[in-house]
Design a protein around this motif. Structure first.
Motif: not given
Length: 55
Positions: A34-55
């Motif tokens: 996913s990508w948000n226009s206000r924060t300009r960040r990308q998120n990727v949901d990983l398996p389990g309770p983990f996720s990755w977010r760009s800066k």
């Protein structure tokens, strides 16, 4: 405690986030990415309770 107005409108993979003054941001979500226009960040949901977010 003040009340806040917030409404989310979905158009397929696009979500429009509406606030009191109109469109505040939009989000594109395709699969686990996913990508948000206000924060300009990308998120990727990983398996389990983990996720990755760009800066």
């Amino acid at each position: 405690m003040p009340l806040h107005f917030r409404k989310i409108v979905k158009f397929g993979p696009i979500r429009l986030n509406l606030g009191r003054k109109g469109l505040s941001s939009w989000t594109a979500k395709i699969g686990r990415w996913s990508w948000n226009s206000r924060t300009r960040r990308q998120n990727v949901d990983l398996p389990g309770p983990f996720s990755w977010r760009s800066k």
